[in-house]
Scaffold this motif. Structure first.
Motif, PDB file in Angstrom:
ATOM      1  N   ALA A 181      35.118  45.847  52.033  1.00 51.31           N
ATOM      2  CA  ALA A 181      33.587  46.013  51.693  1.00 51.31           C
ATOM      3  C   ALA A 181      33.081  47.167  52.470  1.00 51.31           C
ATOM      4  N   VAL A 234      32.859  39.253  45.011  1.00 51.31           N
ATOM      5  CA  VAL A 234      31.701  38.919  46.002  1.00 51.31           C
ATOM      6  C   VAL A 234      32.249  39.039  47.378  1.00 51.31           C
ATOM      7  N   ARG A 244      18.292  39.632  43.934  1.00 50.16           N
ATOM      8  CA  ARG A 244      19.696  39.966  44.219  1.00 50.16           C
ATOM      9  C   ARG A 244      20.262  39.763  45.754  1.00 50.16           C
ATOM     10  N   ARG A 245      19.750  38.621  46.060  1.00 41.90           N
ATOM     11  CA  ARG A 245      20.451  38.354  47.607  1.00 41.90           C
ATOM     12  C   ARG A 245      21.112  37.072  47.572  1.00 41.90           C
ATOM     13  N   TRP A 301      23.867  41.957  46.394  1.00 40.01           N
ATOM     14  CA  TRP A 301      24.953  42.167  45.507  1.00 40.01           C
ATOM     15  C   TRP A 301      24.774  43.376  44.757  1.00 40.01           C
ATOM     16  N   MET A 353      24.934  43.976  56.898  1.00 34.93           N
ATOM     17  CA  MET A 353      25.559  43.338  55.702  1.00 34.93           C
ATOM     18  C   MET A 353      26.722  42.424  56.295  1.00 34.93           C
ATOM     19  N   CYS A 366      30.316  42.290  48.807  1.00 34.62           N
ATOM     20  CA  CYS A 366      29.230  41.880  49.804  1.00 34.62           C
ATOM     21  C   CYS A 366      29.691  41.578  51.081  1.00 34.62           C
ATOM     22  N   VAL A 373      22.050  39.289  52.183  1.00 36.84           N
ATOM     23  CA  VAL A 373      23.193  40.143  51.824  1.00 36.84           C
ATOM     24  C   VAL A 373      23.049  40.488  50.384  1.00 36.84           C
TER      25      VAL A 373
END
Length: 347
Positions: A274, A159, A183-184, A213, A291, A163, A211
């Protein structure tokens, strides 16, 4: 008080001008000490607890011992410059000197706002250069090695890495902030350890956001949510409370980094990774800003300008392609013109 009438008139004119421009300072108010102003300044309400703790430490260790008992009227630019020079000569790193000066500068700015100083003697002080440490980005292979070495804690690293959350944002995630359909992750809080206590706050710069994923994290997110209520932490510590970065590093993170061959890695460097992975995947500056939760795209560019070097290469390649086309067209036009002239000369 004045030797001549012109001197008295000059003083009166200066007083009148300063009153009209709002820069007049009652000399009596400048008798207040730097230390007294500092104690008001350190309570600035807009600061995060971690910011206040850091500034408090700098005040107590460096600023107050030298300037605490000094009257504001007796603080002079050349004295501050000498002090700053001395910090560097004593071996203090350039970046640290800048932070120490910044605290004194902030205190004196507060004195100006309070009409205790007309000008800031800390302004325009020559400061040492800050040695910038090269930012560390893990490769995809290094990420996989780290996650494998972390074992059942690998979801936390995934994560952070995919993310781009700050550690405090991940530690504050609750089950109710997860939207599995879209998927947030809703980033609404942050939690940080300050002087041994956990302090909850809004995310940095008040940048609440959602955000996404990647799909491959579905199983890990579902497993982390299993059997929990909406108000429960998504990734709690072994004791059930919020994760603390120092404890995590001591208990397993540093060992996993060593095993993966990336010894010395910090959790925050996974946020940098990331950003690197997102740019490699084609993310724009605006998408990366959203993000990461930066306040504006220019901040993202300032922090991660090195990640966009490939964009510059692309620009250069396209310019080269454009010139090649132009050169070919030019040579073709020259040849056609020559052929036309030859045809005219042929009987």
């Amino acid at each position: 008080m004045f030797g001549t009438k012109p001197e008295a008139q000059r003083f009166l004119d200066e007083m009148t001008t300063s009153m009209e421009t709002g820069t007049y300072v009652d000399p009596g108010r400048s008798k207040t000490t730097v230390g007294a102003i500092a104690e008001t300044w350190i309570e600035t309400p807009s600061w995060a607890a971690s910011t206040r703790s850091r500034n408090r430490s700098i005040l107590d260790a460096h600023v107050l011992p030298r300037w605490g008992s000094t009257r504001l009227a007796d603080v002079h630019h050349e004295d501050i410059q000498e002090w700053v020079n001395g910090l560097g000569k004593a071996g203090m790193a350039g970046g640290t000197v800048r932070k120490v000066h910044g605290v004194l500068n902030g205190v004196l700015k507060a004195a100006i706002k309070g009409k205790r100083l007309a000008v800031n003697p800390a302004a325009e002080v020559d400061l040492p250069r800050q040695d910038l440490k090269r930012r560390r980005y893990l490769s995809g292979v290094e990420v996989e090695a780290l996650v494998h070495a972390a074992g059942d804690r690998g979801a936390i690293l995934l994560v952070l890495t995919f993310c781009g959350l700050r550690f405090g944002e991940l530690a504050a995630l609750k089950v109710g902030m997860v939207d599995q359909v879209r998927r947030r992750l809703r980033i609404e809080e942050s939690v940080t350890e300050v002087n041994g206590a956990l302090v909850w706050s809004e995310p940095k710069d008040h940048q609440r956001r959602t955000v996404p994923w990647p799909k491959f994290l579905d199983a890990e997110i579902s497993a982390a949510m299993e059997g929990k209520a909406p108000g429960d932490l998504l990734f709690p510590s072994p004791g059930g409370g919020a994760l603390r970065v120092r404890n995590m590093r001591r208990d397993w993170f540093d060992a996993a980094a060593k095993e993966a061959g990336v010894q010395g890695l910090t959790p925050h460097e996974l946020r940098h990774t990331a950003a690197s992975l997102a740019v490699s995947a084609g993310a724009s500056v605006l998408a990366l800003q959203r993000m990461l939760g930066h306040d504006k795209p220019s901040t993202t560019l300032d922090v991660y300008s090195d990640l966009f070097d490939e964009d510059l290469d692309l620009v250069a390649d396209r310019l080269a392609e454009g010139r090649s086309r132009s050169t070919a067209e030019y040579l073709r036009s020259v040849e056609e013109k020559k052929e036309g002239q030859d045809a005219t000369l042929t009987p």
